[in-house]
Each structure stands twice: as C-alpha cells, then as structure tokens.
Design an enzyme around this catalytic site. Structure first.
Site, PDB file in Angstrom:
ATOM      1  N   SER A 130      12.691  -0.646   2.614  1.00  0.00           N
ATOM      2  CA  SER A 130      12.102  -0.612   3.949  1.00  0.00           C
ATOM      3  C   SER A 130      11.740  -2.012   4.424  1.00  0.00           C
ATOM      4  O   SER A 130      11.375  -2.885   3.616  1.00  0.00           O
ATOM      5  CB  SER A 130      10.838   0.257   3.930  1.00  0.00           C
ATOM      6  OG  SER A 130      10.062   0.089   5.086  1.00  0.00           O
ATOM      7  N   TYR A 155       2.276   1.601   1.046  1.00  0.00           N
ATOM      8  CA  TYR A 155       3.661   2.061   1.206  1.00  0.00           C
ATOM      9  C   TYR A 155       4.632   0.906   1.024  1.00  0.00           C
ATOM     10  O   TYR A 155       5.596   0.992   0.241  1.00  0.00           O
ATOM     11  CB  TYR A 155       3.857   2.705   2.574  1.00  0.00           C
ATOM     12  CG  TYR A 155       5.308   2.978   2.899  1.00  0.00           C
ATOM     13  CD1 TYR A 155       5.974   4.048   2.318  1.00  0.00           C
ATOM     14  CD2 TYR A 155       6.022   2.145   3.777  1.00  0.00           C
ATOM     15  CE1 TYR A 155       7.315   4.291   2.594  1.00  0.00           C
ATOM     16  CE2 TYR A 155       7.355   2.389   4.055  1.00  0.00           C
ATOM     17  CZ  TYR A 155       8.002   3.458   3.458  1.00  0.00           C
ATOM     18  OH  TYR A 155       9.329   3.693   3.727  1.00  0.00           O
TER      19      TYR A 155
END
Length: 329
Positions: A130, A155
């Site tokens: 990501s 995250y």
C-alpha cells in the site's frame, strides 16, 4: 494455471479472481468474510467469480478461512502455481484502535503465505502492499520506491513489514515474490466506506458530500482495471521478482476538488459539508510509476476524472443492490 487468491472476496481480490477465471485459469479463493465492511458485498463478489468460472474455460472455488490459519494456508498453497496475496485487515483509521489485529493478519498472515510458498515451490507470490507505507510527507512527492518508508498508522506499518518480509524471502530463500504498492484503488464494487463511494452516494440522494478536514489532502487514485493488469502481467514475467513496485495512476487530485466534481455531475446545487480529519490520514499520495513502467510495461489507462465518470455510470446501473450496502457502512 492453478491460482490462489487470498482475500479473493474483497474488492481487489474479487476482481482478480473474476478476471483469472474468465481467462480460463483454475482459481481458488480464500477469504474469512471479515465484517469490516458489508459481507453481502463480499458474497456478491463470490457470486461474480463463480459465474466467471462457470461461463469460461476456467474454474472457481471459494474456501472460507483465514490466512492466520497456517495449516489451511499450506494446504491451499500446495495445490497452487501462483499466489496473489490480497488478504489483509484494511482501514487506516481503525488500525489505530486495534493495531495487534493488523499485525496478526497483515504480518503473520503474510508470513504463513510466504512460508507455504517457499516449502511448495510456487511459481510466484504477488503480495499486495500500500501507498500507506510512505506516510504522505509532501517533500518526497511523487513517491518512488527508493524514498523513505515512514508510515503514520499501524495499518501502514503492518503493510511495510509484510512487503519487507516478501523481499527478504525472495533474497534469502530464492522465492519468486513481488510486492505491489497500490495507490488508493477505486472502481465498480469498491468498498462502501471509501471517499468516492460516499461522495457519489450522498450526492445521488441529495445529501452534501462530507469532506474530512479542509479537503487539501492529495490522492493518487488508481482504477481497478489498471491494478488487475499489473497483477496479470506477473503471470508471464520474472523481471520483477524480489522487487517492490508502485502501482498508481501517476496523477493526483485533492479531496475537495474530487468532491466538487462528483457533486457537480450529480447534484450541482448541493453545498459540501466538512468534518474533522483523522490524525492517521496521510497528507498526500502520488506515485512515481517509472519502475513499474520499465519492468512491467505498466501504463495506467484512466485519469481520475475518466474513472470517476465510469464509476458513477456503474453505480447508477447497479444502484438497486449496491446502494443499500453503501448506506449501511
């Protein structure tokens, strides 16, 4: 080919599974149907995949299970040639509330996949990473793979650890493995709790789109078909093995402008609404895709304006079943 897609009932994984089954591959999907967002949408993705497997020359099998289950992961990987590891606990903001779950799923789950792939001689493992690994510091825009990775959320930290393990396994164990850093993916069947979905849904229903913060945050939005193409290329080349690659659109738009453009297409008389911004949200994302272009021949096909127009059209055509899932999110 025998292909395992972890997280294959999710947004990106669902599109990959559908595409591979349509192309005649034998696809197995592993997903735990986590209720982070609508399980009904995930079941819809499973239905689409099954239809693709039935209609084409490929096949589609769904296995409900968790990447944290090392024995199950090993069993499924043993029968695969290629593994597309999309399974992850998503959500930047919720990662602040429960960071250990993100570590368990995104890091330990990835290690289970990598261990099984190493033990069973898989042709290639493609791991979804990501843009959150960059942390959004504007002085580095556009982000290239050699820029510092400084995630600002649990995250992002979990995705960085997963991709670092991927590259380490490639180096130490000679495992053919690639990590792809996705930049804010959108398109048909996207997660209901994403900005674009909410802007479109609220405007269609006569409610003002809600912008978090002042809307100056910059995003590089990537259309789902471009993500699928980048992954598909890795079925036929080893040029990226051991590498981390950005997969983005190479263009940007600020959130306020995005909200205005969607509002103007659907309900131009509405005002925008504003709410407090979350501290874990990155200030900016913007992909330098020169490495993916050089190694994979990757070239994005949609600007954000073109992609959003397509998504709005799809939303309107599928509003009857999709909108209730958005409104419940």
């Amino acid at each position: 080919m025998q292909i395992l897609v972890t997280g294959g009932a999710g947004f990106i994984g669902g599109h990959l599974a559908e595409h591979f089954a349509t192309d005649g591959h034998d696809v197995v999907v592993l997903d735990n149907l986590d209720p982070y967002y609508s399980v009904d949408l995930k079941r819809h993705n499973i239905g689409v995949g099954r239809a693709a497997g039935t209609d084409g020359e490929g096949s589609y099998e769904f296995v409900e299970g968790d990447v944290r289950d090392a024995d199950l992961v090993e069993e499924l990987v043993a029968d695969a040639e290629y593994v597309f590891h999309e399974a992850a606990q998503a959500g930047v903001r919720t990662s602040v509330e429960n960071p250990r779950k993100y570590d368990a799923v995104n890091v330990d789950g990835t290690l289970n996949v990598l261990d099984a792939a190493r033990d069973h001689g898989i042709e290639r493992v493609v791991v979804a990473s990501s843009s959150s690994v960059y942390g959004g510091r504007e002085e580095y825009l556009p982000f290239s793979e050699t820029d510092p990775a400084m995630p600002v959320s649990p995250y992002g930290a979990s995705k960085l650890a997963a991709e670092r393990y991927t590259c380490a396994y490639a180096d130490v164990y000679d495992l053919p493995a690639v990590a792809l850093r996705y930049f804010t993916v959108y398109g048909p069947r996207m997660r209901p709790n994403m900005a674009i979905t909410n802007f479109v849904s609220r405007a269609i229903n006569g409610d003002p789109p809600v912008v978090y913060g002042d809307g100056s945050q910059i995003r590089d939005f990537t259309y789902i078909e471009d993500i699928v193409t980048a992954n598909e290329t890795l079925l036929s080349t080893d040029a990226a093995d051991g590498e981390v690659l950005n997969v983005g659109s190479s263009g940007t738009i600020d959130i306020e402008t995005l909200a205005i453009e969607i509002r103007d297409q659907l309900a131009p008389d509405l005002d925008l609404a504003y709410a407090d911004r979350h501290d874990a949200d990155a200030e900016a994302t913007h992909a330098d895709i020169s490495k993916a272009r050089e190694i994979l021949g990757y070239e994005p096909t949609r600007s954000i304006r073109e992609g959003v127009a397509e998504f709005i059209e799809w939303y309107q055509e599928n509003r009857e079943w999709y909108e209730p899932l958005v409104l419940e999110s």
